[in-house]
Scaffold this active site. Structure first.
Site, PDB file in Angstrom:
ATOM      1  N   GLY A  31       7.461  -9.314   2.334  1.00 14.50           N
ATOM      2  CA  GLY A  31       8.088  -8.655   3.626  1.00 14.50           C
ATOM      3  C   GLY A  31       8.169 -10.074   4.629  1.00 14.50           C
ATOM      4  O   GLY A  31       9.042  -9.953   5.382  1.00 14.50           O
ATOM      5  N   ASN A  91       2.788  -0.916  11.591  1.00 13.26           N
ATOM      6  CA  ASN A  91       1.747  -0.957  10.595  1.00 13.26           C
ATOM      7  C   ASN A  91       0.451  -0.712  11.151  1.00 13.26           C
ATOM      8  O   ASN A  91      -0.417  -0.164  10.457  1.00 13.26           O
ATOM      9  CB  ASN A  91       1.707  -2.322  10.128  1.00 13.26           C
ATOM     10  CG  ASN A  91       1.666  -3.601  11.142  1.00 13.26           C
ATOM     11  OD1 ASN A  91       2.525  -3.571  12.098  1.00 13.26           O
ATOM     12  ND2 ASN A  91       0.691  -4.161  11.132  1.00 13.26           N
ATOM     13  N   SER A 141       9.004  -4.636   1.387  1.00 14.62           N
ATOM     14  CA  SER A 141       7.946  -5.133   0.588  1.00 14.62           C
ATOM     15  C   SER A 141       7.457  -4.261  -0.501  1.00 14.62           C
ATOM     16  O   SER A 141       7.360  -3.109  -0.339  1.00 14.62           O
ATOM     17  CB  SER A 141       6.729  -5.575   1.645  1.00 14.62           C
ATOM     18  OG  SER A 141       5.799  -5.853   0.649  1.00 14.62           O
ATOM     19  N   HIS A 170       4.545  -4.254  -2.456  1.00 18.92           N
ATOM     20  CA  HIS A 170       3.215  -3.871  -2.642  1.00 18.92           C
ATOM     21  C   HIS A 170       2.626  -2.819  -1.629  1.00 18.92           C
ATOM     22  O   HIS A 170       1.528  -2.466  -1.850  1.00 18.92           O
ATOM     23  CB  HIS A 170       2.345  -5.165  -2.598  1.00 18.92           C
ATOM     24  CG  HIS A 170       2.100  -5.911  -1.240  1.00 18.92           C
ATOM     25  ND1 HIS A 170       0.935  -5.546  -0.388  1.00 18.92           N
ATOM     26  CD2 HIS A 170       2.821  -6.425  -0.393  1.00 18.92           C
ATOM     27  CE1 HIS A 170       0.951  -6.155   0.661  1.00 18.92           C
ATOM     28  NE2 HIS A 170       1.985  -6.567   0.700  1.00 18.92           N
ATOM     29  N   THR A 174      13.328 -19.915  -9.128  1.00 17.67           N
ATOM     30  CA  THR A 174      13.379 -19.253 -10.233  1.00 17.67           C
ATOM     31  C   THR A 174      12.907 -17.738  -9.925  1.00 17.67           C
ATOM     32  O   THR A 174      11.814 -17.721  -9.356  1.00 17.67           O
ATOM     33  CB  THR A 174      12.604 -19.857 -11.432  1.00 17.67           C
ATOM     34  OG1 THR A 174      13.409 -21.114 -11.521  1.00 17.67           O
ATOM     35  CG2 THR A 174      12.518 -19.130 -12.685  1.00 17.67           C
ATOM     36  N   CYS A 179     -12.144  -9.559  15.860  1.00 21.61           N
ATOM     37  CA  CYS A 179     -13.245  -9.860  15.013  1.00 21.61           C
ATOM     38  C   CYS A 179     -12.593 -10.071  13.553  1.00 21.61           C
ATOM     39  O   CYS A 179     -13.110 -10.934  12.722  1.00 21.61           O
ATOM     40  CB  CYS A 179     -14.394  -9.144  15.008  1.00 21.61           C
ATOM     41  SG  CYS A 179     -15.447  -9.667  16.373  1.00 21.61           S
TER      42      CYS A 179
END
Lengths: 394, 136
Positions: A72, A153, A201, A203, A239, A326
């Site tokens: 992505g 997201n 994307s 995954h 490739t 954090c």
């Protein structure tokens, strides 16, 4: 008690079994280079082209409009830099985006600002939705590109993509959307929605990591990002990740199949989670209640800090995420939470739970069982909570 | 980012956490905007840190450094407590990720801030003894 409750599906997902099975032959038997002439090379090439067709069908795109990338982030980088530099040749050096984009977009536009491009960052309302009037007013004769994410997201907010597409078409401005979080949750039709470029994307939808897709509408000129070979019809050297591409196509196809059924199942779980979590004192839901990804729940708990919350959840087997400063290694909390108007001290205490169709009601019940105790433990040791309670009793 | 076992132990089982009702020195450093606040409660008797407790709002490292700092000064003289450095706290925790070093500085400052408060309550100007406190 379940061993591991994985509710960070917006970060990444487990590989589906059918995806693994589809990939294995391209590691073991058909390992040929798709650019080679002999049979195992040709077989690999065929597999890539079949995958391309399958993916094109998922978004109502044409097969020649689909390009494979490394993920992505590369798709976003390529779309934005590739269009920006191409359009700059015509003197168009203005880009419009929003304040709550993924860093793959925001850091790219910041890079382009240093290269002399002008970037407008659209505001979002308290739900995280852009104002389409503000977008329309921001478009100028030299606007090269509008890039606005399909769904966020962190807080799961879904943008009015149809309207944005219509506006961009009206002014003849190229429209890119980062749809990484939207795929499999919303039906996407690049033709009907006037989307010129779309980042995907694998995954995030139970496919392999390291594989992405960029859809580029036919006729749109885009500069190459990766130079060095004739792969992807000369548009993207390297490739091909054959097994990854095959896995991506199976995953994306599965994700885009039966969307309505999946969405209703996942959003039921999500709504149950949200309703129950909001019973915790001084908690809030971030993002829109209605224009929201089915699997996303993002909360703030006053008086506690997100990383501590995640560590304690992890000790009890729950994998979740936070927009906490954090966890990202910077001192500022999430730019998304600040953009929807949260004060710093509240934005520090956020928790993102993102569900997939692999999650169960038992898992949600387990989270609901342990979460209040964890929050109490942290509040008991928090001098900030002491002040909040004190101010409330005044 | 990976925490050492010692950090995780002090985070999960913080030592000396809570309030001290008979504290005679209380210090607070940090601010909610930055995501960490540390509050230290001291009971000083005959120049010795007889008891110490803390409350912390912050990340895992903020809790762990607070906990370790209280352990390192408990039972020590005021001068020994004042000589506690953030480096000593980091070493005692078997290290901290670079982005978390500021937590150890905050822990050192929290102890100094509480000792300053103790001196003030005794009518003693703390500045020559403790120095300036960095509040965040």
């Amino acid at each position: 008690m379940p061993k591991l409750v994985y509710v960070d599906n917006a970060a990444t997902t487990n590989l589906s079994k059918s995806v693994i099975n589809a990939m294995i032959p391209y590691y073991t038997e058909n390992y040929g280079n798709p650019s080679s002439l002999y049979s195992i090379g040709r077989d690999a090439k065929k597999a890539i082209e079949f995958a391309r067709e399958e993916i094109a069908n998922c978004f109502n795109a044409d097969v020649n409009e689909i390009f494979f990338t490394s993920g992505g982030s590369e798709s976003d980088n390529w779309a934005i830099k590739g269009i920006a530099y191409e359009q700059a040749k015509k003197g168009k050096k203005h880009i419009i985006t929003s304040k709550i984009e993924h860093h793959a977009v925001l850091h790219t536009t910041e890079f382009l600002e240093n290269e002399g491009f002008e970037v407008t960052y659209l505001n979002v309302n308290e739900d995280g939705i852009i104002n389409t009037d503000e977008l329309e007013n921001a478009i100028k004769p030299d606007t090269a590109l509008v890039t606005i994410m399909y769904a966020n997201n962190e807080i799961g907010t879904i943008q009015p993509i149809d309207e944005i597409g219509t506006i961009c078409r009206k002014y003849n401005v190229i429209f890119h959307t980062d749809a990484v979080q939207a795929v499999g949750n919303i039906e996407i039709d690049v033709k009907k929605q006037n989307i010129d470029l779309l980042s995907v994307s694998a995954h995030k939808v139970h496919g392999p990591k390291g594989v992405g897709v960029l859809y580029v509408r036919r006729g749109i000129k885009i500069l190459n990002l990766i130079h060095g070979g004739a792969q992807e019809r000369g548009r993207r050297a390297s490739t091909e990740n054959v097994a990854g591409i095959v896995g991506a196509s199976v995953a994306i196809k599965e994700a885009c199949h039966n969307i309505n059924e999946k969405v209703s199942k996942i959003s039921r779980l999500r709504d149950y989670l949200i309703d129950e979590v909001l019973k915790i004192e001084k908690s809030r839901l971030n993002g829109s209640r209605t224009h929201r990804l089915p699997g996303n729940a993002n909360f703030c708990f006053e008086g506690i800090e997100g990383e501590s919350l995640l560590l304690l959840l992890d000790m009890q087997g729950v994998c979740a995420s936070s927009g906490s400063a954090c966890t990202s290694g910077s001192l500022d909390p999430s730019h998304v939470l600040l953009s929807i108007g949260l004060p710093h001290e509240i934005a520090h205490g956020s928790l993102r739970i993102s569900l997939s169709d692999y999650n169960t009601k038992e898992e949600i019940d387990y989270i609901l069982e342990i979460l209040p105790g964890i929050i109490n433990k942290l509040r008991e040791m928090s001098p900030l909570w002491e002040k909040i309670v004190c101010e409330n009793t005044k | 980012m990976i925490y050492s076992d010692k950090v995780m132990d002090h985070f999960a089982n913080p030592r000396n956490v809570g309030e001290l009702r008979n504290a005679n020195g209380i210090g607070e450093v940090g601010n909610p905007k930055c995501g960490d606040i540390m509050k230290m409660y001291l009971r000083i008797e005959d120049g010795i840190i007889a008891d110490i407790k803390f409350k912390t709002f912050g990340c895992g490292a903020a809790v762990a450094t607070s906990s370790m700092a209280t352990e390192l000064v408990k039972g020590k003289t005021i001068n020994e407590a004042l000589s506690l450095t953030n480096k000593a706290v980091v070493e005692a925790l078997d290290g901290l990720p670079p982005v978390k070093i500021h937590c150890s500085v905050l822990a050192e400052q929290a102890i100094k801030s509480a000792i300053s408060d103790y001196y003030k309550r005794q009518g003693i100007d703390p500045i020559p003894l403790v120095g300036e406190i960095k509040e965040d």
